[in-house]
Motif scaffolding. Sequence first.
Motif, PDB file in Angstrom:
ATOM      1  N   PHE A  54     -54.508  47.469   5.750  1.00 29.01           N
ATOM      2  CA  PHE A  54     -52.941  47.577   6.193  1.00 29.01           C
ATOM      3  C   PHE A  54     -52.615  46.389   7.328  1.00 29.01           C
ATOM      4  O   PHE A  54     -51.544  45.929   7.258  1.00 29.01           O
ATOM      5  CB  PHE A  54     -53.059  48.904   6.750  1.00 29.01           C
ATOM      6  CG  PHE A  54     -51.424  49.319   7.512  1.00 29.01           C
ATOM      7  CD1 PHE A  54     -50.380  49.803   6.742  1.00 29.01           C
ATOM      8  CD2 PHE A  54     -51.365  49.326   8.892  1.00 29.01           C
ATOM      9  CE1 PHE A  54     -49.402  50.102   7.277  1.00 29.01           C
ATOM     10  CE2 PHE A  54     -50.118  49.537   9.432  1.00 29.01           C
ATOM     11  CZ  PHE A  54     -49.006  50.047   8.647  1.00 29.01           C
ATOM     12  N   GLY A  55     -53.584  46.287   8.118  1.00 32.01           N
ATOM     13  CA  GLY A  55     -53.475  45.413   9.362  1.00 32.01           C
ATOM     14  C   GLY A  55     -53.344  43.992   8.782  1.00 32.01           C
ATOM     15  O   GLY A  55     -52.496  43.109   9.237  1.00 32.01           O
ATOM     16  N   GLU A  56     -54.069  43.681   7.573  1.00 28.28           N
ATOM     17  CA  GLU A  56     -54.172  42.238   6.876  1.00 28.28           C
ATOM     18  C   GLU A  56     -52.734  42.228   6.385  1.00 28.28           C
ATOM     19  O   GLU A  56     -52.256  40.733   6.284  1.00 28.28           O
ATOM     20  CB  GLU A  56     -55.242  42.185   6.481  1.00 28.28           C
ATOM     21  CG  GLU A  56     -55.407  40.710   5.461  1.00 28.28           C
ATOM     22  CD  GLU A  56     -55.598  39.805   6.375  1.00 28.28           C
ATOM     23  OE1 GLU A  56     -55.196  38.549   6.021  1.00 28.28           O
ATOM     24  OE2 GLU A  56     -56.368  39.817   7.165  1.00 28.28           O
ATOM     25  N   SER A  57     -51.997  43.181   5.941  1.00 28.35           N
ATOM     26  CA  SER A  57     -50.711  42.893   5.186  1.00 28.35           C
ATOM     27  C   SER A  57     -49.620  43.141   6.145  1.00 28.35           C
ATOM     28  O   SER A  57     -48.496  43.021   5.283  1.00 28.35           O
ATOM     29  CB  SER A  57     -50.738  43.835   3.988  1.00 28.35           C
ATOM     30  OG  SER A  57     -52.143  43.636   3.232  1.00 28.35           O
ATOM     31  N   LEU A  58     -49.999  43.733   7.203  1.00 26.33           N
ATOM     32  CA  LEU A  58     -48.681  43.853   8.112  1.00 26.33           C
ATOM     33  C   LEU A  58     -48.111  42.780   9.018  1.00 26.33           C
ATOM     34  O   LEU A  58     -48.784  42.189   9.358  1.00 26.33           O
ATOM     35  CB  LEU A  58     -48.911  45.065   9.066  1.00 26.33           C
ATOM     36  CG  LEU A  58     -47.687  45.397   9.932  1.00 26.33           C
ATOM     37  CD1 LEU A  58     -46.702  46.501   8.847  1.00 26.33           C
ATOM     38  CD2 LEU A  58     -48.468  46.729  10.906  1.00 26.33           C
ATOM     39  N   ALA A  75     -53.185  47.648   1.824  1.00 25.63           N
ATOM     40  CA  ALA A  75     -52.587  46.429   1.496  1.00 25.63           C
ATOM     41  C   ALA A  75     -51.082  46.996   0.872  1.00 25.63           C
ATOM     42  O   ALA A  75     -50.055  46.229   1.324  1.00 25.63           O
ATOM     43  CB  ALA A  75     -53.253  45.747   0.373  1.00 25.63           C
ATOM     44  N   PHE A  76     -50.909  47.869  -0.036  1.00 23.59           N
ATOM     45  CA  PHE A  76     -49.612  48.400  -0.290  1.00 23.59           C
ATOM     46  C   PHE A  76     -48.601  48.850   0.986  1.00 23.59           C
ATOM     47  O   PHE A  76     -47.466  48.258   0.992  1.00 23.59           O
ATOM     48  CB  PHE A  76     -49.626  49.453  -1.347  1.00 23.59           C
ATOM     49  CG  PHE A  76     -48.403  49.968  -2.004  1.00 23.59           C
ATOM     50  CD1 PHE A  76     -47.764  48.983  -2.883  1.00 23.59           C
ATOM     51  CD2 PHE A  76     -47.844  51.234  -1.571  1.00 23.59           C
ATOM     52  CE1 PHE A  76     -46.357  49.706  -3.393  1.00 23.59           C
ATOM     53  CE2 PHE A  76     -46.696  51.708  -1.803  1.00 23.59           C
ATOM     54  CZ  PHE A  76     -45.966  50.908  -2.924  1.00 23.59           C
ATOM     55  N   VAL A  99     -44.160  48.394   4.738  1.00 19.44           N
ATOM     56  CA  VAL A  99     -43.759  48.515   6.381  1.00 19.44           C
ATOM     57  C   VAL A  99     -42.913  47.307   6.452  1.00 19.44           C
ATOM     58  O   VAL A  99     -41.810  47.110   7.224  1.00 19.44           O
ATOM     59  CB  VAL A  99     -44.629  49.012   7.268  1.00 19.44           C
ATOM     60  CG1 VAL A  99     -44.179  48.937   8.623  1.00 19.44           C
ATOM     61  CG2 VAL A  99     -45.156  50.256   6.910  1.00 19.44           C
ATOM     62  N   SER A 100     -43.877  46.315   6.298  1.00 17.40           N
ATOM     63  CA  SER A 100     -43.182  44.795   6.548  1.00 17.40           C
ATOM     64  C   SER A 100     -41.640  44.728   5.885  1.00 17.40           C
ATOM     65  O   SER A 100     -40.768  44.198   6.568  1.00 17.40           O
ATOM     66  CB  SER A 100     -44.117  43.632   6.166  1.00 17.40           C
ATOM     67  OG  SER A 100     -45.387  43.919   6.844  1.00 17.40           O
TER      68      SER A 100
END
Length: 173
Positions: free
Chosen positions: A30-34, A72-73, A78-79
């Motif tokens: 999540f952090g890597e994809s945000l 990741a999804f 959120v982004s």
Amino acid sequence: MDIELWKNSVLEFVQAHQAYAPFVLALMTFGESLAFVSLLLPTMTILIAVGFVLAAADIPFWQAWAGAVVGAFLGNWVSYAIGKRYKKAAYGVWPLSRNPKLIVRGEDFFQRFGPWAVFLGRFFGPIRAVIALIAGIFLMPGVLFQAANLASASVWAFVILAPGAGLAEYLLW
């Protein structure tokens, strides 16, 4: 510190808490994809190494993979929502405000590849941090975005975890 002792300590900890592995992986991806956060958290190397640890701790691959996919999804979702809501004002938020070249590269990438940019962008370091945000800013249709988001999260999670999980028994243990 003795490397063997360190390795055994990590394995014992992961084995004792293996029920949390999917959740921890979801938080990491999540952090890597945000957007914004991924520029500050360089977790890719850690995620690749996690594959080795998961295999050594006998955590089922599919559980770890599912946790990584979910994180990741959701990070990209959120982004995307931030981009859709705040449009180009999001570019003024730190650390993007300090990286105008990254924004230009992301916009160029999105313009060049369209919906495929969401899928492909996940595999390119700095672009991963902004491509979902840019998709929201450019008002990419939600269904199209989510399809590309889910497909890319599924493949990306496999690509980052499988090498370590598959090679762990041959290289380390």
